[in-house]
Enzyme design. Structure first.
Site, PDB file in Angstrom:
ATOM      1  N   ALA A 132       0.379  -1.565   0.024  1.00 24.91           N
ATOM      2  CA  ALA A 132      -0.227  -0.243  -0.370  1.00 24.91           C
ATOM      3  C   ALA A 132       0.884   1.187  -0.311  1.00 24.91           C
ATOM      4  O   ALA A 132       2.194   1.150  -0.230  1.00 24.91           O
ATOM      5  CB  ALA A 132      -0.699  -0.048   1.253  1.00 24.91           C
ATOM      6  N   SER A 133      -0.159   2.445  -0.311  1.00 28.39           N
ATOM      7  CA  SER A 133       0.970   3.558  -0.015  1.00 28.39           C
ATOM      8  C   SER A 133       2.019   4.198   0.978  1.00 28.39           C
ATOM      9  O   SER A 133       2.541   4.644   1.013  1.00 28.39           O
ATOM     10  CB  SER A 133       0.196   4.925  -0.793  1.00 28.39           C
ATOM     11  OG  SER A 133      -0.813   4.854   0.905  1.00 28.39           O
ATOM     12  N   GLN A 158       4.334  -1.764   3.713  1.00 26.24           N
ATOM     13  CA  GLN A 158       4.513  -3.178   2.885  1.00 26.24           C
ATOM     14  C   GLN A 158       3.555  -4.272   4.327  1.00 26.24           C
ATOM     15  O   GLN A 158       4.786  -4.546   5.481  1.00 26.24           O
ATOM     16  CB  GLN A 158       5.518  -3.225   1.726  1.00 26.24           C
ATOM     17  CG  GLN A 158       5.579  -4.074   0.548  1.00 26.24           C
ATOM     18  CD  GLN A 158       7.036  -3.875  -0.227  1.00 26.24           C
ATOM     19  OE1 GLN A 158       6.887  -2.595  -0.344  1.00 26.24           O
ATOM     20  NE2 GLN A 158       7.712  -4.966  -0.132  1.00 26.24           N
ATOM     21  N   VAL A 159       3.385  -5.395   2.928  1.00 26.57           N
ATOM     22  CA  VAL A 159       3.187  -6.721   4.778  1.00 26.57           C
ATOM     23  C   VAL A 159       3.598  -7.683   3.307  1.00 26.57           C
ATOM     24  O   VAL A 159       3.328  -8.099   2.677  1.00 26.57           O
ATOM     25  CB  VAL A 159       1.512  -7.061   3.992  1.00 26.57           C
ATOM     26  CG1 VAL A 159       0.878  -7.889   5.452  1.00 26.57           C
ATOM     27  CG2 VAL A 159       1.041  -5.254   4.714  1.00 26.57           C
ATOM     28  N   LYS A 205       3.786  -6.324   8.913  1.00 25.04           N
ATOM     29  CA  LYS A 205       2.922  -4.775   8.250  1.00 25.04           C
ATOM     30  C   LYS A 205       4.558  -3.792   8.478  1.00 25.04           C
ATOM     31  O   LYS A 205       5.046  -3.429   9.059  1.00 25.04           O
ATOM     32  CB  LYS A 205       2.056  -4.345   8.113  1.00 25.04           C
ATOM     33  CG  LYS A 205       1.291  -3.097   7.947  1.00 25.04           C
ATOM     34  CD  LYS A 205      -0.197  -2.605   7.838  1.00 25.04           C
ATOM     35  CE  LYS A 205      -0.624  -1.774   7.591  1.00 25.04           C
ATOM     36  NZ  LYS A 205      -1.436  -0.852   8.591  1.00 25.04           N
ATOM     37  N   ASP A 209     -12.302   3.944   8.125  1.00 21.79           N
ATOM     38  CA  ASP A 209     -11.896   4.091   7.020  1.00 21.79           C
ATOM     39  C   ASP A 209     -12.069   2.616   6.171  1.00 21.79           C
ATOM     40  O   ASP A 209     -11.456   1.769   5.861  1.00 21.79           O
ATOM     41  CB  ASP A 209     -10.243   4.248   6.633  1.00 21.79           C
ATOM     42  CG  ASP A 209     -10.368   4.553   5.009  1.00 21.79           C
ATOM     43  OD1 ASP A 209     -10.878   4.795   4.285  1.00 21.79           O
ATOM     44  OD2 ASP A 209      -9.470   4.246   4.978  1.00 21.79           O
TER      45      ASP A 209
END
Length: 552
Positions: free
Chosen positions: A132-133, A136-137, A151, A286
């Site tokens: 993701a922005s 990172q996972v 994560k 969210d």
């Protein structure tokens, strides 16, 4: 062009407080200038003045960095703002971003754990589970043999996002000078909320605490789950949690193939979201599609970086608003909004207009088919209406509204013939406890009777004292006519004009009588005293005419 850039930068950086007073993110004029020029060069590279296709718009947001990717993720669920083609393209931002090289992620873990890393992890998969922005996972195996998801925050992303939000704050400050007071949103408030969200979302230790609290609150819900967290391994820049192998919520074909009922999933998500808001006061702020998986018949929230909280008062107030909307009662909705407000100017509120506007709003809402109701637009209309009527709702309503709008965009394919408000209202009615309601009603009645009895006794006491003073000739009454100042002032102006008119008439009559006399000296054929009488009457007449014309 360089001169224009420097003028623009000087305009933005001319004033305003620092968003980072502690200097944690190294936000200086130099770094702001460098980042603003970088943003401008990216916009130029994407030919932003020529317009965007959905694909080029998404690519530009990705190039601009994590802050703008987050904005794109939010816009992807706002079909009332962007056309469907753009929303569909921006939805790709919910899923993946280009991953960073694995050696950079290992270096980040080395910075976090130091020499302990080899003792904690037995193996780490170099291929990311998601990128993701912000983070990172990677799938990993602990030394104890448990399979986990790690994560890891992208190196430098926190400073970049802080810098972007700092620039947004300056832009909002300058733009607010040109926005009217009745504007629905204050851009400065939006940026401050974005900053608070940024601080929460980029602290993974806080997310670990959120996961533990969410799990505790939903432990008795059979269809809701979240990853188990390893708090001893978590910190500000890393989160270690249970590995979840589930089906993404947007993979509807896979869900159907696995035997899931999409409508049931949508209704359960929304019903539980009502529980989070109204019962727990701790809800996912969210709930976009990238944060939801389906595993073993359970809906799993995998990203709890942004959570909303509601006080008991706010929970009750929001529930009353939803009930009033469900009842289609403008009177109930007006009372609920005024009770929910944190500030209101009763003297400035036009209650008749407020009630009439709510009637029109509910009429428009009630005339729509259930599946056509746009909860985002409806909530925006309520916020705009309350703002125009000088009623200030608590900040919590913003996070609740944003969460509901995001969730509606997420589950719309699952419940096309249902409505967010109707499902939440049904949840309220279903979870009502008749015994508790009766006890609450009796308590309210007892308090009202106690207040009424005390008021009656006080009134009797004051009346007795007043009668004693009256019989002794000690009672004086001061009378004040509220709101009488304006009429009295207007009457005073009328009397003044009438007085001046009488003076003008007297001057003309007196001067005319003197004009026929033989009084000396004379000016222009008439006695000097008569001449100045005529002159004074003419000047006063002109002044009265001009004053009347000016005050029409």
């Amino acid at each position: 062009m360089a001169m224009a850039d420097n003028t623009l930068l000087k305009y933005f950086f001319s004033s305003g407080a620092e968003i980072d007073p502690e200097g944690r993110f190294n936000l200086s004029r130099k770094t702001r200038t460098r980042r603003l020029r970088e943003i401008y060069s990216i916009l130029q590279r994407h030919h932003f003045l020529r317009g965007f296709s959905p694909e080029s718009f998404r690519a530009m947001l990705e190039d601009l960095g994590p802050s703008f990717v987050k904005i794109g993720q939010t816009l992807s669920t706002r079909s009332e703002i962007l056309p469907k083609a753009y929303c569909d393209e921006l939805a790709k931002l919910q899923m993946e971003c280009d991953p960073l090289p694995f050696d950079q992620m290992l270096a980040a873990l080395d910075d976090i754990y130091g020499e302990r890393q080899g003792d904690i992890f037995d193996a780490i998969d170099p291929t990311p589970l998601g990128s993701a922005s912000l983070a990172q996972v990677h799938k990993a195996r602990l030394a104890s043999g448990e399979v986990v998801a790690v994560k890891i925050q992208r190196p430098g992303v926190k400073a970049t996002m802080a810098l972007d939000i700092d620039i947004m704050r300056m832009v909002a400050r300058q733009a607010s000078r040109f926005m009217k007071d009745e504007q629905m949103l204050d851009l400065r408030d939006v940026v401050e909320e974005l900053w608070a969200t940024f601080l929460e979302e980029t602290d993974f230790a806080r997310e670990a605490a959120n996961l533990e609290e969410f799990a505790q609150l939903n432990k008795d819900v059979a269809f809701i789950d979240c990853p188990r967290v390893y708090p001893e391994l978590c910190g500000e820049y890393v989160l270690v949690m249970e590995y979840i192998d589930g089906i993404p919520i947007l993979a509807t074909d896979r869900l159907r193939a696995a035997g899931y009922d999409l409508e049931e999933i949508g209704e359960k998500i929304l019903d539980n979201y009502a529980t989070q808001i109204l019962d727990h006061g701790f809800f996912h702020a969210d709930p976009h599609p990238g944060n939801l998986l389906i595993r073993n018949g359970k809906i799993v929230y995998i990203d709890l970086g942004i959570m909303g909280r509601l006080s008991p008062r706010d929970r009750a107030g929001f529930g009353n608003i939803i009930q009033a909307v469900g009842m289609q009662s403008a009177t109930e909705l007006k009372d609920a909004l005024l009770a929910f407000a944190i500030a209101k100017d009763n003297a400035a509120i036009d209650h008749t207009r407020f009630l009439a506007d709510l009637d029109l709003l509910l009429d428009d809402y009630g005339s729509c088919d259930v599946g056509d109701i746009d909860i985002g637009q409806f909530l925006n209309d309520i916020l705009m209406l309350t703002r125009s009527c000088k009623v200030t709702l608590p900040p919590s309503i913003t996070s609740v509204s944003r969460g509901l709008v995001t969730l509606e965009g997420t589950i719309l394919p699952f419940i096309p013939n249902e409505n967010v408000v109707s499902i939440i209202n049904a949840h309220i009615q279903r979870t009502k406890n008749q015994g508790d309601e009766l006890v609450s009603a009796m308590e309210d009645l007892a308090l009202a009777l106690r207040s009424s009895a005390r008021g009656t006794l006080d009134a009797a006491q004051y009346t007795g004292e007043a009668l004693k003073m009256l019989t002794r000739g000690q009672l004086k009454v001061n009378t004040e006519m509220l709101g009488a100042e304006a009429p009295l002032t207007h009457l005073g102006k009328i009397v003044n004009r009438l007085t001046i008119g009488i003076i003008i008439a007297g001057l003309f009559v007196g001067s005319s009588l003197l004009a026929n006399s033989t009084m000396e000296p004379r000016l222009l054929g008439v006695p000097v005293l008569s001449f100045f009488g005529y002159l004074g009457a003419a000047i006063l007449s002109i002044w009265v005419v001009v004053d009347i014309a000016r005050r029409k």
